[in-house]
Design an enzyme around this catalytic site. Structure first.
Site, PDB file in Angstrom:
ATOM      1  N   HIS A  45     -16.201 -19.672  22.565  1.00  0.00           N
ATOM      2  CA  HIS A  45     -15.165 -18.814  23.144  1.00  0.00           C
ATOM      3  C   HIS A  45     -14.665 -17.869  22.061  1.00  0.00           C
ATOM      4  O   HIS A  45     -14.948 -18.061  20.881  1.00  0.00           O
ATOM      5  CB  HIS A  45     -14.020 -19.649  23.717  1.00  0.00           C
ATOM      6  CG  HIS A  45     -13.429 -20.612  22.741  1.00  0.00           C
ATOM      7  ND1 HIS A  45     -14.031 -21.827  22.437  1.00  0.00           N
ATOM      8  CD2 HIS A  45     -12.324 -20.552  21.970  1.00  0.00           C
ATOM      9  CE1 HIS A  45     -13.296 -22.467  21.539  1.00  0.00           C
ATOM     10  NE2 HIS A  45     -12.259 -21.703  21.233  1.00  0.00           N
ATOM     11  N   GLY A  46     -13.932 -16.865  22.456  1.00  0.00           N
ATOM     12  CA  GLY A  46     -13.450 -15.863  21.516  1.00  0.00           C
ATOM     13  C   GLY A  46     -12.232 -16.323  20.736  1.00  0.00           C
ATOM     14  O   GLY A  46     -11.634 -17.353  21.029  1.00  0.00           O
TER      15      GLY A  46
END
Length: 143
Positions: free
Chosen positions: A62-63
Site C-alpha cells: 500500500h502507499g
C-alpha cells in the site's frame, strides 16, 4: 464502485522480485481507476520504509500516508503467486493484496482483510484458488 471485483485479480502469476510484484498490484489499481499513477511509486517507497510482508505467505502493499491524495476510490488488487516471490529476509510471498483506502477507509479495509487472513487455511485457499470467484468469495467480508 466495489472494492474488489474479478478484474482486480490475477491468478498464477510469476515475478522475478518483490519490486515487480508490487508494481503489478499497483498497476491494477491504476488501470481500474482506484488510484492515480503516482500511487505505485508511493507503494515502493512504503516497502523501503518497512516490508509489507505480513507472514503466512502474504504481503499487503500500500502507499505511504502522503499518497492518500492519489487515491480516487477505495479498492483492492489481488495477485496469486503460487511459486512465490522473495520479499527478503527469507520471506516468500504467494499472495499479494494491494490496498488503496480513500480517506480513513484504509484501516477498516486492512482490519477486515486481517480477519480473513488470520486463518491459515483461508490463506491456503486463496493461494490454491482456481477461479477469481473463489477469491472474491473468500474476501467477501471486505467488499
Amino acid at each position: 464502485m466495489s472494492i474488489l471485483n474479478a478484474e482486480n485479480i490475477l491468478l498464477n502469476q510469476n515475478y522475478e522480485n518483490k519490486i515487480d510484484a508490487i508494481k503489478a498490484t499497483g498497476q491494477i489499481l491504476v488501470e481500474k481507476g482506484y488510484v492515480e499513477a503516482a500511487y505505485i511509486e508511493a507503494m515502493l517507497q512504503r516497502e523501503e520504509l518497512s516490508s509489507t510482508f505480513m507472514g503466512n505467505f502474504v504481503a499487503i502493499p500500500h502507499g505511504t500516508e502522503d499518497a492518500k491524495t492519489s487515491v480516487i476510490n477505495s479498492g483492492l488488487s489481488v495477485i496469486q503467486v503460487p511459486a512465490g516471490v522473495d520479499f527478503g529476509n527469507g520471506n516468500t510471498v504467494k499472495l499479494l493484496i494491494g490496498i488503496a483506502g480513500k480517506g480513513d477507509e484504509h484501516l477498516e479495509i486492512l482490519s477486515k482483510i486481517a480477519i480473513v487472513l488470520y486463518e491459515e487455511e483461508n490463506v491456503e485457499k486463496l493461494v490454491q484458488a482456481q477461479t477469481k470467484e473463489e477469491i472474491i468469495q473468500l474476501l467477501s467480508e471486505v467488499n
